[in-house]
Design a protein around this motif. Structure first.
Motif, PDB file in Angstrom:
ATOM      1  N   PHE A  11       0.840  -1.188   0.000  1.00  0.00           N
ATOM      2  CA  PHE A  11       0.000   0.000   0.000  1.00  0.00           C
ATOM      3  C   PHE A  11       0.885   1.252   0.000  1.00  0.00           C
ATOM      4  O   PHE A  11       1.902   1.301   0.708  1.00  0.00           O
ATOM      5  N   HIS A  12       0.449   2.237  -0.783  1.00  0.00           N
ATOM      6  CA  HIS A  12       1.169   3.504  -0.907  1.00  0.00           C
ATOM      7  C   HIS A  12       0.202   4.661  -0.691  1.00  0.00           C
ATOM      8  O   HIS A  12      -1.005   4.512  -0.862  1.00  0.00           O
ATOM      9  N   THR A  13       0.765   5.824  -0.393  1.00  0.00           N
ATOM     10  CA  THR A  13      -0.005   7.061  -0.459  1.00  0.00           C
ATOM     11  C   THR A  13       0.658   7.950  -1.496  1.00  0.00           C
ATOM     12  O   THR A  13       1.889   8.041  -1.573  1.00  0.00           O
ATOM     13  N   ILE A  44      -0.449  -0.727  -4.823  1.00  0.00           N
ATOM     14  CA  ILE A  44      -1.692   0.058  -4.809  1.00  0.00           C
ATOM     15  C   ILE A  44      -1.382   1.469  -4.317  1.00  0.00           C
ATOM     16  O   ILE A  44      -0.990   1.648  -3.151  1.00  0.00           O
ATOM     17  N   GLU A  45      -1.516   2.442  -5.199  1.00  0.00           N
ATOM     18  CA  GLU A  45      -1.399   3.840  -4.808  1.00  0.00           C
ATOM     19  C   GLU A  45      -2.760   4.351  -4.359  1.00  0.00           C
ATOM     20  O   GLU A  45      -3.793   3.848  -4.817  1.00  0.00           O
ATOM     21  N   THR A  46      -2.764   5.352  -3.463  1.00  0.00           N
ATOM     22  CA  THR A  46      -4.033   5.867  -2.956  1.00  0.00           C
ATOM     23  C   THR A  46      -4.004   7.391  -2.865  1.00  0.00           C
ATOM     24  O   THR A  46      -2.996   7.993  -2.495  1.00  0.00           O
ATOM     25  N   TRP A  69       3.368  -2.561   3.216  1.00  0.00           N
ATOM     26  CA  TRP A  69       3.286  -1.151   2.835  1.00  0.00           C
ATOM     27  C   TRP A  69       4.693  -0.655   2.532  1.00  0.00           C
ATOM     28  O   TRP A  69       5.696  -1.262   2.927  1.00  0.00           O
ATOM     29  N   HIS A  70       4.741   0.468   1.802  1.00  0.00           N
ATOM     30  CA  HIS A  70       5.974   0.922   1.186  1.00  0.00           C
ATOM     31  C   HIS A  70       7.118   1.093   2.192  1.00  0.00           C
ATOM     32  O   HIS A  70       8.233   0.629   1.985  1.00  0.00           O
ATOM     33  N   ARG A  71       6.857   1.786   3.320  1.00  0.00           N
ATOM     34  CA  ARG A  71       7.984   2.135   4.191  1.00  0.00           C
ATOM     35  C   ARG A  71       8.584   0.933   4.921  1.00  0.00           C
ATOM     36  O   ARG A  71       9.640   1.082   5.547  1.00  0.00           O
ATOM     37  N   GLY A  76      13.461   8.331   4.704  1.00  0.00           N
ATOM     38  CA  GLY A  76      12.495   9.068   5.510  1.00  0.00           C
ATOM     39  C   GLY A  76      11.120   9.246   4.890  1.00  0.00           C
ATOM     40  O   GLY A  76      10.271   9.924   5.466  1.00  0.00           O
ATOM     41  N   LYS A  77      10.895   8.651   3.703  1.00  0.00           N
ATOM     42  CA  LYS A  77       9.573   8.739   3.080  1.00  0.00           C
ATOM     43  C   LYS A  77       8.605   7.891   3.902  1.00  0.00           C
ATOM     44  O   LYS A  77       8.829   6.679   4.057  1.00  0.00           O
ATOM     45  N   ILE A  78       7.538   8.498   4.434  1.00  0.00           N
ATOM     46  CA  ILE A  78       6.697   7.806   5.429  1.00  0.00           C
ATOM     47  C   ILE A  78       5.633   6.917   4.807  1.00  0.00           C
ATOM     48  O   ILE A  78       4.867   6.280   5.517  1.00  0.00           O
ATOM     49  N   CYS A  79       5.576   6.864   3.525  1.00  0.00           N
ATOM     50  CA  CYS A  79       4.530   6.187   2.754  1.00  0.00           C
ATOM     51  C   CYS A  79       4.114   4.841   3.359  1.00  0.00           C
ATOM     52  O   CYS A  79       4.967   3.969   3.514  1.00  0.00           O
ATOM     53  N   PRO A  80       2.868   4.605   3.703  1.00  0.00           N
ATOM     54  CA  PRO A  80       1.719   5.502   3.467  1.00  0.00           C
ATOM     55  C   PRO A  80       1.316   6.329   4.683  1.00  0.00           C
ATOM     56  O   PRO A  80       0.261   6.934   4.655  1.00  0.00           O
TER      57      PRO A  80
HETATM   58 ZN   LIG Z   1       4.908   4.671  -1.736  1.00  0.00          ZN
END
Ligand SMILES: [Zn+2]
Length: 251
Positions: free
Chosen positions: A28-30, A83-85, A142-144, A163-167
């Motif tokens: 899962f991504h944001t 899955i991007e959201t 999830w991504h992170r 440091g990318k917190i996605c999602p």
């Molecule tokens: Zn992501």
């Protein structure tokens, strides 16, 4: 072909990264966007593209057939369905973390994830714990989990970013609710994801996916399991996961 029946299908031909032989997880991504569609963005050359986007109103767009790899998860691309959201960046929030998925998104994510696990039965109905090649990174992820500093030191990088917190915390906290919905289908079992490695007498090496593969001892067994529908992967096939193979050969 693996196209989600409820999707608005908007396939992006150049996003196809070749056949995905293994499918171990959903990530899962944001998207850090207020866009109603990622199609215009992903259609440009050299943009890492996900399989799906769940918009603010819950509409699911599909950009890549799940038979093929996406490019949204870096070292995990070979075995990850992405899955991007939508998160309303710039309007709903501008700093800190994304808001939780709204009710329409949660409904769509539950239905979509259930379809993915029914379609790709090597993905087990459980939460991933890290991005280490092997069972602890299988399932709903999830991504992170693959982004520093959250990444386990032995884990795959799902991004080169730091440091990318996605999602984001709020959305990570909603993943168990998606899992609870998926588990209402009792035909989905942990058993599906057991991986067994076997070296055949001719020296070829196989990954056998499926709990029923536990008894493989010789080529006759292997043929019988294949005939029974157990998914097998020959490591000489193009696109198999090197990291996966390393895990399996040392486990
Ligand atoms: Zn992501």
């Amino acid at each position: 072909m693996a196209i989600y029946p409820q999707a608005r299908v908007m396939l992006i031909a150049q996003a196809n990264q070749g056949e995905a032989i293994l499918r171990n997880r959903v990530n899962f991504h944001t998207a850090v966007t207020d866009a109603s569609s990622l199609y215009p963005y992903f259609s440009q050359p050299d943009r890492p593209c996900s399989h799906f986007y769940v918009a603010e109103n819950g509409v699911v767009e599909q950009y890549i057939d799940t038979r093929w790899r996406s490019s949204a998860d870096y070292e995990g691309n070979d075995a990850t369905i992405s899955i991007e959201t939508w998160d309303g960046y710039g309007r709903v929030w501008t700093s800190g973390s994304p808001p939780p998925w709204n009710a329409a998104q949660v409904r769509s994510l539950k239905a979509l994830t259930l379809w993915i696990l029914r379609t790709h039965r090597s993905i087990p109905p459980r939460l991933a714990r890290d991005s280490i090649p092997g069972p602890s990174s299988f399932g709903l992820s999830w991504h992170r989990l693959g982004i520093d500093p959250w990444r386990h030191p032995q884990g795959m990088h799902y991004s080169t970013a730091y440091g990318k917190i996605c999602p984001g915390d709020a959305r990570v906290a909603q993943v168990p609710g998606i899992l609870a919905h998926v588990k209402t289908d009792t035909t989905l079992t942990e058993d599906n994801q057991m991986l067994i490695i076997r070296r055949a007498s001719d020296g070829a090496t196989f990954i056998v996916i499926g709990g029923r593969g536990a008894g493989v001892k010789n080529t006759a067994d292997l043929s019988a399991y294949r005939a029974a529908g157990v998914q097998t992967v020959n490591l000489s096939d193009p696109g198999y996961s090197e990291a996966q193979a390393r895990y399996l050969t040392t486990a």
